[in-house]
Write a protein that holds these residues in place. Sequence first.
Motif, PDB file in Angstrom:
ATOM      1  N   ALA A 181       0.895  -1.158   0.200  1.00 40.54           N
ATOM      2  CA  ALA A 181      -0.001   0.208   0.177  1.00 40.54           C
ATOM      3  C   ALA A 181       0.719   1.294  -0.207  1.00 40.54           C
ATOM      4  O   ALA A 181       0.677   2.285  -0.747  1.00 40.54           O
ATOM      5  N   LYS A 182       1.995   1.050   0.692  1.00 42.67           N
ATOM      6  CA  LYS A 182       2.981   2.229   0.751  1.00 42.67           C
ATOM      7  C   LYS A 182       3.695   2.524  -0.704  1.00 42.67           C
ATOM      8  O   LYS A 182       3.566   3.636  -1.216  1.00 42.67           O
ATOM      9  N   HIS A 223       1.146   3.981  -3.020  1.00 41.38           N
ATOM     10  CA  HIS A 223       0.247   5.094  -2.665  1.00 41.38           C
ATOM     11  C   HIS A 223       0.149   6.220  -3.667  1.00 41.38           C
ATOM     12  O   HIS A 223      -1.042   6.693  -4.100  1.00 41.38           O
ATOM     13  N   ASP A 224       0.894   6.670  -4.651  1.00 40.50           N
ATOM     14  CA  ASP A 224       0.639   7.587  -5.638  1.00 40.50           C
ATOM     15  C   ASP A 224      -0.032   7.122  -6.528  1.00 40.50           C
ATOM     16  O   ASP A 224      -1.070   8.001  -7.042  1.00 40.50           O
ATOM     17  N   ARG A 265      -5.383   5.178   4.033  1.00 47.28           N
ATOM     18  CA  ARG A 265      -4.573   6.035   3.307  1.00 47.28           C
ATOM     19  C   ARG A 265      -5.192   7.200   2.272  1.00 47.28           C
ATOM     20  O   ARG A 265      -4.619   8.353   2.298  1.00 47.28           O
ATOM     21  N   SER A 305      -4.797  11.109   3.218  1.00 42.44           N
ATOM     22  CA  SER A 305      -4.310  12.164   2.188  1.00 42.44           C
ATOM     23  C   SER A 305      -5.502  13.028   1.448  1.00 42.44           C
ATOM     24  O   SER A 305      -5.333  13.525   0.113  1.00 42.44           O
TER      25      SER A 305
END
Length: 136
Positions: free
Chosen positions: A39-40, A43-44, A121, A125
């Motif tokens: 997931a990290k 992320h973008d 997430r 964000s």
Amino acid sequence: MNNRDEYLVALRPEIPNARVDENMSSEEQFQNRTLRPIAKLQHDLLIAVFHNYIRKHKNVFFGLTSDKRVDYIENAVNRDQKFRNALKGIIMGQFTVNEYDEYIKNSSALNKRMMNLVRERLINSIQLFERPPVKL
């Protein structure tokens, strides 16, 4: 391990506070060992996919209050099956073959954990989802 699996694991960021120990359930171990780093890493892409989701749904998101924006994200991730499947694909596409084998043993519980991570997430964000400037 084949080259694909080695490359995928090597790409993943380290998450120091995502510990794994024998006292945890197998689902929690999978979450911390596999889902969190993926997931990290993704992320973008997850942010870009949600931007596209907003645009495809007539930019309704931009007219909402901050509380309603959180609800919008939660509804998109939890109730829009097509969007949910796309998000799962973004995460699952980064699984090694062994991770996929582990995933299919308890996919229902792991899907829930996966979507919780993605939802958190996106909510964390939320400031990235502002109305884009109008191009003249």
